[in-house]
Design a protein around this motif. Structure first.
Motif, PDB file in Angstrom:
ATOM      1  N   GLU A  66      55.994 -15.627-123.318  1.00  0.00           N
ATOM      2  CA  GLU A  66      57.358 -15.957-122.902  1.00  0.00           C
ATOM      3  C   GLU A  66      57.414 -16.419-121.454  1.00  0.00           C
ATOM      4  O   GLU A  66      58.258 -17.241-121.087  1.00  0.00           O
ATOM      5  N   ALA A  67      56.510 -15.887-120.620  1.00  0.00           N
ATOM      6  CA  ALA A  67      56.503 -16.263-119.200  1.00  0.00           C
ATOM      7  C   ALA A  67      56.270 -17.761-119.014  1.00  0.00           C
ATOM      8  O   ALA A  67      56.760 -18.359-118.055  1.00  0.00           O
ATOM      9  N   PHE A  68      55.535 -18.368-119.942  1.00  0.00           N
ATOM     10  CA  PHE A  68      55.259 -19.806-119.842  1.00  0.00           C
ATOM     11  C   PHE A  68      56.492 -20.648-120.168  1.00  0.00           C
ATOM     12  O   PHE A  68      56.544 -21.828-119.829  1.00  0.00           O
ATOM     13  N   ILE A  92      51.787 -24.803-113.285  1.00  0.00           N
ATOM     14  CA  ILE A  92      52.504 -24.000-112.292  1.00  0.00           C
ATOM     15  C   ILE A  92      52.498 -22.524-112.684  1.00  0.00           C
ATOM     16  O   ILE A  92      52.273 -21.644-111.848  1.00  0.00           O
ATOM     17  N   VAL A  93      52.725 -22.238-113.971  1.00  0.00           N
ATOM     18  CA  VAL A  93      52.695 -20.843-114.421  1.00  0.00           C
ATOM     19  C   VAL A  93      51.277 -20.283-114.322  1.00  0.00           C
ATOM     20  O   VAL A  93      51.072 -19.153-113.859  1.00  0.00           O
ATOM     21  N   MET A  94      50.287 -21.075-114.719  1.00  0.00           N
ATOM     22  CA  MET A  94      48.898 -20.629-114.630  1.00  0.00           C
ATOM     23  C   MET A  94      48.504 -20.300-113.195  1.00  0.00           C
ATOM     24  O   MET A  94      47.699 -19.398-112.951  1.00  0.00           O
ATOM     25  N   SER A  95      49.073 -21.020-112.243  1.00  0.00           N
ATOM     26  CA  SER A  95      48.701 -20.808-110.839  1.00  0.00           C
ATOM     27  C   SER A  95      49.097 -19.420-110.341  1.00  0.00           C
ATOM     28  O   SER A  95      48.571 -18.952-109.326  1.00  0.00           O
ATOM     29  N   CYS A  96      50.016 -18.755-111.042  1.00  0.00           N
ATOM     30  CA  CYS A  96      50.389 -17.382-110.673  1.00  0.00           C
ATOM     31  C   CYS A  96      49.214 -16.424-110.829  1.00  0.00           C
ATOM     32  O   CYS A  96      49.207 -15.343-110.250  1.00  0.00           O
ATOM     33  N   ASN A 122      60.012 -10.958-113.324  1.00  0.00           N
ATOM     34  CA  ASN A 122      60.641 -11.764-114.376  1.00  0.00           C
ATOM     35  C   ASN A 122      60.175 -11.335-115.765  1.00  0.00           C
ATOM     36  O   ASN A 122      60.940 -11.385-116.736  1.00  0.00           O
ATOM     37  N   MET A 123      58.923 -10.910-115.879  1.00  0.00           N
ATOM     38  CA  MET A 123      58.407 -10.464-117.173  1.00  0.00           C
ATOM     39  C   MET A 123      59.114  -9.195-117.633  1.00  0.00           C
ATOM     40  O   MET A 123      59.373  -9.012-118.825  1.00  0.00           O
ATOM     41  N   TYR A 124      59.431  -8.313-116.697  1.00  0.00           N
ATOM     42  CA  TYR A 124      60.167  -7.084-117.026  1.00  0.00           C
ATOM     43  C   TYR A 124      61.647  -7.372-117.260  1.00  0.00           C
ATOM     44  O   TYR A 124      62.263  -6.802-118.167  1.00  0.00           O
ATOM     45  N   ASP A 125      62.223  -8.232-116.410  1.00  0.00           N
ATOM     46  CA  ASP A 125      63.659  -8.523-116.475  1.00  0.00           C
ATOM     47  C   ASP A 125      63.924  -9.539-117.586  1.00  0.00           C
ATOM     48  O   ASP A 125      64.260 -10.698-117.349  1.00  0.00           O
TER      49      ASP A 125
END
Length: 216
Positions: A66-68, A92-96, A122-125
Motif C-alpha cells: 500500500e505504501a507504493f 521515489i518510494v524505493m528510495s525511502c 504513513n504506514m501506521y496512519d
C-alpha cells in the motif's frame, strides 16, 4: 530514433539520480526490474507485487504494498491512494529504503531520517487523519507478533494492547493538561524514535545494484 531515445533516457536517469539518491546504474537496474514486474507496461498495479518473493513471508506485506500507492510518499504533497504508479513514483518510494549515505552532512542526514520516519508514520496512519490511532497501532503490532509460534491470538492481542499503552504513556508526558489523547501525532512519533537509529533499521541491501560510493 533509437539513439535519441537512449540519450533522453540517460538524461532522465541523471535527473532521477539527483532526486532520489540512487546512482544512474542502480536506476537502470531498477527500471529493468520495474518492467519485469509490470510485464513491460508503463505502470505498476497492486497485483504485480504478488510475485515479489521477498514480500511473500513478510507479516506486513499489505502495508508495504500500500505504501507504493500512497500519494503521501511521492514527495509532491498528494493525499489519498492511486490504482497504478509510474516508474518515477516507484523509484521515489524505493528510495525511502536506501541506506543513508555516510558522506551526507548532519543536516542532510536529519532530512533523510525525517523522511524515513514520515514514511513509517504513513504506514501506521492508514486512514490519513494525521494520527496513529489505538486500533491502527495495535493492528500492526499484533500482526507482527502473531507470527511467533509460541503465542496464540489472545496472547498476541494482550502484548499489542500493552505496547499501545506504553506508547500512549510516553506521549501523555508531552501533552498539555487539557489535551485529550486521540492518537499519536507525527511529532509524538518522532519523539518515540529518539535515540533509535532508523537509518540502519529501515533499509534494503541493494547488493545487485550497488556501485562504489567514495566521499570527496
Amino acid at each position: 530514433m533509437g539513439a535519441f531515445h537512449s540519450v533522453h533516457q540517460e538524461d532522465n536517469y541523471e535527473a532521477l539520480a539527483t532526486r532520489t539518491g540512487f546512482s544512474p546504474e542502480q536506476i537502470r537496474n531498477l527500471h529493468r526490474r520495474f518492467k519485469h514486474l509490470s510485464k513491460n507496461e508503463d505502470k505498476l498495479r497492486r497485483e504485480h507485487f504478488t510475485v515479489v518473493s521477498d514480500l511473500e513471508l513478510n507479516p506486513i506485506q499489505s502495508q508495504i504494498i500500500e505504501a507504493f500507492f500512497d500519494e503521501r510518499n511521492f514527495q509532491d504533497s498528494g493525499r489519498g491512494t492511486v490504482t497504478e504508479i509510474s516508474f518515477q513514483q516507484f523509484l521515489i518510494v524505493m528510495s525511502c529504503f536506501l541506506p543513508t549515505d555516510p558522506c551526507l552532512t548532519a543536516e542532510e542526514r536529519e532530512n533523510v531520517r525525517q523522511r524515513k520516519l514520515r514514511f513509517l508514520f504513513n504506514m501506521y496512519d492508514t486512514d490519513d487523519d494525521g494520527k496513529i490511532t489505538v486500533e491502527e497501532y495495535r493492528h500492526v503490532v499484533q500482526v507482527l507478533i502473531s507470527q511467533s509460534d509460541n503465542l496464540d491470538k489472545e496472547e498476541a492481542k494482550e502484548i499489542a494492547d500493552a505496547a499501545m499503552l506504553e506508547v500512549a504513556s510516553l506521549n501523555v508526558v508531552h501533552m498539555a493538561p487539557d489535551e485529550f489523547y486521540e492518537g499519536i501525532t507525527f511529532e509524538h512519533f518522532v519523539k518515540i524514535w529518539t535515540g533509535i537509529e532508523i537509518e540502519t533499521k529501515m533499509h534494503v541491501r541493494f547488493s545487485h545494484l550497488e556501485t562504489p560510493n567514495i566521499c570527496k
